[in-house]
Design a protein around this motif. Structure first.
Motif, PDB file in Angstrom:
ATOM      1  N   UNK A 191      -0.244   2.310   7.230  1.00 40.49           N
ATOM      2  CA  UNK A 191      -1.628   2.610   7.641  1.00 40.49           C
ATOM      3  C   UNK A 191      -2.478   3.128   6.488  1.00 40.49           C
ATOM      4  N   UNK A 192      -1.844   3.708   5.479  1.00 36.75           N
ATOM      5  CA  UNK A 192      -2.578   4.262   4.335  1.00 36.75           C
ATOM      6  C   UNK A 192      -2.688   3.284   3.170  1.00 36.75           C
ATOM      7  N   UNK A 193      -2.009   2.139   3.264  1.00 32.46           N
ATOM      8  CA  UNK A 193      -2.013   1.177   2.164  1.00 32.46           C
ATOM      9  C   UNK A 193      -3.317   0.389   2.118  1.00 32.46           C
ATOM     10  N   UNK A 194      -3.674  -0.037   0.912  1.00 32.22           N
ATOM     11  CA  UNK A 194      -4.893  -0.833   0.790  1.00 32.22           C
ATOM     12  C   UNK A 194      -4.622  -2.302   1.128  1.00 32.22           C
ATOM     13  N   UNK A 195      -5.677  -3.063   1.200  1.00 32.91           N
ATOM     14  CA  UNK A 195      -5.586  -4.470   1.628  1.00 32.91           C
ATOM     15  C   UNK A 195      -4.756  -5.316   0.671  1.00 32.91           C
ATOM     16  N   UNK A 196      -4.636  -4.920  -0.570  1.00 29.03           N
ATOM     17  CA  UNK A 196      -3.825  -5.670  -1.519  1.00 29.03           C
ATOM     18  C   UNK A 196      -2.342  -5.362  -1.410  1.00 29.03           C
ATOM     19  N   UNK A 197      -2.026  -4.191  -0.902  1.00 29.35           N
ATOM     20  CA  UNK A 197      -0.635  -3.754  -0.818  1.00 29.35           C
ATOM     21  C   UNK A 197       0.030  -4.183   0.497  1.00 29.35           C
TER      22      UNK A 197
END
Length: 195
Positions: free
Chosen positions: A138-144
């Motif tokens: 949930x805390x990861x960015x769209x690239x990760x």
């Protein structure tokens, strides 16, 4: 006279609890606990930090290629794993060995009066939830997030294939969603291996 059982091999895909079970049994018995991850490392979990080569691996390869590379990696590891098992037993050192590289097609050949084998598994929802929670999805960015998605896809497929092969070889399997079953297995193995 046959030698007594001196090793436990714990198979299963990522996040089935192999390390936790191995540590608990090893601690109870005073046995050395080993992991196949220490023998050779395949691009594994793409979190918390992702080295550039691991990011590229998950971003550029298809799900099929990622899984084939995993199988090839495990096949290449098996001779070294066999040597480790043989060396430990030759030295009379009891041990617990865990890892996803302990594929049922290979470890079924290692079942003997000296080696016990168990395969851990769970359903997709259970494993996906564990991986999402551990990765902090949930805390990861769209690239990760897509990298984690690829890892989860690989792991769920591996779970299915490992369970199918384990059952095909008649190996003992435990659904880790059933915590009581895991605890019963742990208690039985500790009692059996203390003899």
């Amino acid at each position: 006279m046959p030698r007594s059982m001196s090793s436990l091999l714990i198979a299963g895909t990522s996040h089935t609890g192999k390390s936790t079970l191995a540590a608990a049994i090893g601690r109870a018995l005073g046995w050395e606990v080993l992991s196949t991850d220490r023998l050779a490392r395949h691009p594994g979990r793409p979190w918390p930090r992702v080295p550039p080569h691991v990011a590229e691996y998950y971003a550029r390869l298809s799900d099929e290629t990622i899984y084939r590379f995993l199988l090839n990696h495990h096949e290449n590891m098996w001779p070294g794993i066999q040597r480790l098992i043989s060396d430990m037993q030759g030295q009379g050192k009891p041990f617990v060995l865990e890892g996803s590289a302990l594929r049922p097609d290979y470890v079924s050949k290692a079942v003997s009066t000296e080696n016990a084998v168990v395969c851990l598994h769970a359903d997709h929802d259970f494993l996906r939830a564990r991986m999402l929670a551990e990765s902090g999805y949930e805390r990861l960015d769209a690239g990760h997030r897509p990298l984690v998605d690829k890892f989860i896809t690989r792991s769920l497929r591996d779970n299915d294939e490992v369970l199918k092969a384990a059952r095909g070889h008649g190996l003992f399997c435990i659904d880790v969603r059933d915590e009581a079953a895991v605890e019963r297995f742990q208690a039985r193995m500790v009692e059996r291996l203390r003899r």
